[in-house]
Design an enzyme around this catalytic site. Structure first.
Site, PDB file in Angstrom:
ATOM      1  N   HIS A  73       0.865  -1.188   0.000  1.00  0.00           N
ATOM      2  CA  HIS A  73       0.000   0.000   0.000  1.00  0.00           C
ATOM      3  C   HIS A  73       0.901   1.238   0.000  1.00  0.00           C
ATOM      4  O   HIS A  73       1.192   1.808   1.054  1.00  0.00           O
ATOM      5  CB  HIS A  73      -0.954  -0.021   1.198  1.00  0.00           C
ATOM      6  CG  HIS A  73      -2.104   0.941   1.059  1.00  0.00           C
ATOM      7  ND1 HIS A  73      -3.416   0.563   1.137  1.00  0.00           N
ATOM      8  CD2 HIS A  73      -2.129   2.283   0.832  1.00  0.00           C
ATOM      9  CE1 HIS A  73      -4.210   1.618   0.981  1.00  0.00           C
ATOM     10  NE2 HIS A  73      -3.442   2.679   0.797  1.00  0.00           N
ATOM     11  N   GLU A  93      -4.000   0.299  -5.595  1.00  0.00           N
ATOM     12  CA  GLU A  93      -4.105   1.392  -6.570  1.00  0.00           C
ATOM     13  C   GLU A  93      -2.913   1.442  -7.516  1.00  0.00           C
ATOM     14  O   GLU A  93      -2.249   2.479  -7.659  1.00  0.00           O
ATOM     15  CB  GLU A  93      -4.333   2.729  -5.851  1.00  0.00           C
ATOM     16  CG  GLU A  93      -5.637   2.727  -5.067  1.00  0.00           C
ATOM     17  CD  GLU A  93      -6.087   4.090  -4.570  1.00  0.00           C
ATOM     18  OE1 GLU A  93      -5.245   4.991  -4.473  1.00  0.00           O
ATOM     19  OE2 GLU A  93      -7.292   4.240  -4.272  1.00  0.00           O
TER      20      GLU A  93
HETATM   21  C1  BGC Z   1      -5.656   5.317  -0.802  1.00  0.00           C
HETATM   22  C2  BGC Z   1      -5.665   5.606   0.680  1.00  0.00           C
HETATM   23  C3  BGC Z   1      -6.042   7.066   0.914  1.00  0.00           C
HETATM   24  C4  BGC Z   1      -7.430   7.270   0.380  1.00  0.00           C
HETATM   25  C5  BGC Z   1      -8.016   8.649   0.630  1.00  0.00           C
HETATM   26  C6  BGC Z   1      -6.734   6.008  -1.587  1.00  0.00           C
HETATM   27  O1  BGC Z   1      -6.132   6.618  -2.680  1.00  0.00           O
HETATM   28  O2  BGC Z   1      -5.608   3.942  -1.054  1.00  0.00           O
HETATM   29  O3  BGC Z   1      -4.409   5.274   1.187  1.00  0.00           O
HETATM   30  O4  BGC Z   1      -5.917   7.437   2.241  1.00  0.00           O
HETATM   31  O5  BGC Z   1      -7.437   7.045  -1.005  1.00  0.00           O
HETATM   32  O6  BGC Z   1      -7.374   9.638  -0.079  1.00  0.00           O
END
Ligand code: BGC
Length: 415
Positions: free
Chosen positions: A113, A158
């Site tokens: 992550h 992501e």
């Molecule tokens: C991510 C998280 C992030 C969330 C809110 C996602 O892009 O996986 O780590 O905190 O969005 O921005």
């Protein structure tokens, strides 16, 4: 719209190791956060001390009515040097998994992550082809040690986000992507070659994206090769792109680069994790600002919960995989807006289900108010507030509301 979810539907909340554990000193983001003139608003520091308080947090989740917890294991803790895997770190995560199972919480584990070990990033990180074997080796070791306790595995979180950042930056600059100068300075201060320093979020995705996809493919095989029974998939920052007049061609290109190529590469996987927060309107020259009359979240995004429905439909269509919503949520100080947002997002999930789309679960981001990367602790995504001075947890009304939805497995009028 009220409605029942299918039996066995997964209801959970999510976190990521670096955002909640605290003291993640061996990862590549740590020196970037600590640098003078850092691109991070503040360092992660002790975060929510979830590394020590996980048991309490998991018990609280159960008490609130949730059935699943998505969290990540930290590569930098498990493999702090290329030649050393830490049994102590793996044992820690076995205890976290054991705690989930004891409390009747289904553990969904992400292996990467955003953060990577510093040794990896210093040596070319995700920009080099060696990242594929290095990541698969870490996944194989982790799955061997933990796989018997994990219910679902997400390889990379992501994996398409750097591509989105790269494309938007190219459009804004009108020239090729260049890594942030401040990141380059930290690389130099660490004795690394800035040209060979590629942290996930700050990398040139023209170079790193093919490696993310290849690393995922190799990791799936490596994990399955250990005999782990958990379904394995990737999670994507699925973008709901809206073409405004004149932006049709650019929208189609961005959709292909940011969504399509990744979703196509996941065909045949056990699931795809959909993660959506808003929508983006695209004009002839790039993303457009949020419309002047729209409500804006703490992240500067348009309040647009319907983005989830659109991205579930697209992800299911292009990948052909079952879908788990592995993240959806809102950065806001106003918890009533969190409930309103989530209710509308869930209505979209119900419409997808009614159309026969195979959506297996909804995991809300986030369990706790936590470290929102470069934005520090200001944005509040948590269902549970955290007083970081005392590490006290206080569930917000939204936590009770969503916990009740989870227990009923239904959205009921006025629930
Ligand atoms: C991510 C998280 C992030 C969330 C809110 C996602 O892009 O996986 O780590 O905190 O969005 O921005």
């Amino acid at each position: 719209m009220a409605g029942q979810f299918p039996s066995g539907f997964i209801w959970g909340t999510a976190t990521a190791a670096h955002q909640v554990e605290g003291g993640n000193v061996g990862c590549d983001f740590w020196p970037l956060e600590m640098a003078d003139n850092s691109i991070f608003a503040e360092p992660s520091g002790d975060a929510c001390d979830h590394y020590h308080l996980y048991e309490r947090d998991i018990a609280l989740l159960k008490q609130l009515g949730f059935g699943a917890y998505r969290f990540s294991i930290e590569w930098a803790r498990i493999q702090p040097e290329e030649k050393f895997f830490s049994q102590g770190a793996l044992d820690h995560y076995r205890r976290v998994l054991g705690s989930c199972l004891e409390h009747g919480i289904v553990p969904i584990v992400t292996f990467h992550h955003f953060t990577s070990p510093l040794w990896f990033t210093r040596d070319g990180g995700w920009a080099e082809a060696s990242s594929v074997d290095r990541f698969a080796r870490y996944c194989e070791r982790s799955a061997r040690a933990l796989g018997d306790l994990i219910a679902y595995i997400c390889t990379i979180n992501e994996a398409n986000l750097p591509m989105m950042i790269t494309r938007y930056s190219e459009l804004a600059r009108g020239k090729p992507f260049a890594m942030s100068r401040r990141v380059g300075e930290v690389a130099k201060s660490l004795g690394a070659d800035p040209a060979r320093f590629a942290p996930f979020l700050f990398s040139d995705a023209n170079k790193t994206s093919p490696n993310f996809i290849a690393a995922h493919r190799k990791a799936v095989d490596a994990i399955k090769g250990t005999g782990a029974k958990a379904p394995v998939g990737i999670t994507l920052a699925t973008q709901d792109l809206h073409a405004e007049s004149g932006g049709e061609a650019l929208t189609a290109k961005l959709d292909r680069d940011i969504n399509g190529q990744f979703l196509e590469a996941m065909r045949g996987d056990d699931f795809v994790g959909v993660q959506t927060y808003s929508r983006t309107r695209i004009g002839a020259h790039g993303p457009l600002p949020v419309p002047p009359d729209a409500e804006v979240t703490q992240m500067g995004y348009e309040f647009y919960p319907e983005g989830l429905e659109a991205t579930i439909r697209n992800a299911a269509k292009v990948s052909g995989c079952p879908i788990i919503v592995t993240e959806n949520g809102i950065g806001t100080e106003d918890d009533t807006r969190r409930i309103a947002y989530t209710e509308r997002a869930l209505q979209g999930v119900l419409r997808c289900l009614a159309d026969g789309i195979d959506v297996r679960g909804y995991i809300h981001w986030s369990m706790l108010d936590n470290y929102e990367w470069t934005q520090g602790y200001r944005p509040k995504f948590g269902l549970i507030a955290v007083d970081r001075a005392t590490q006290t947890r206080t569930p917000k009304p939204s936590a009770h509301w969503l916990g009740t939805v989870a227990k009923r497995n239904a959205l009921t009028a006025g629930a």
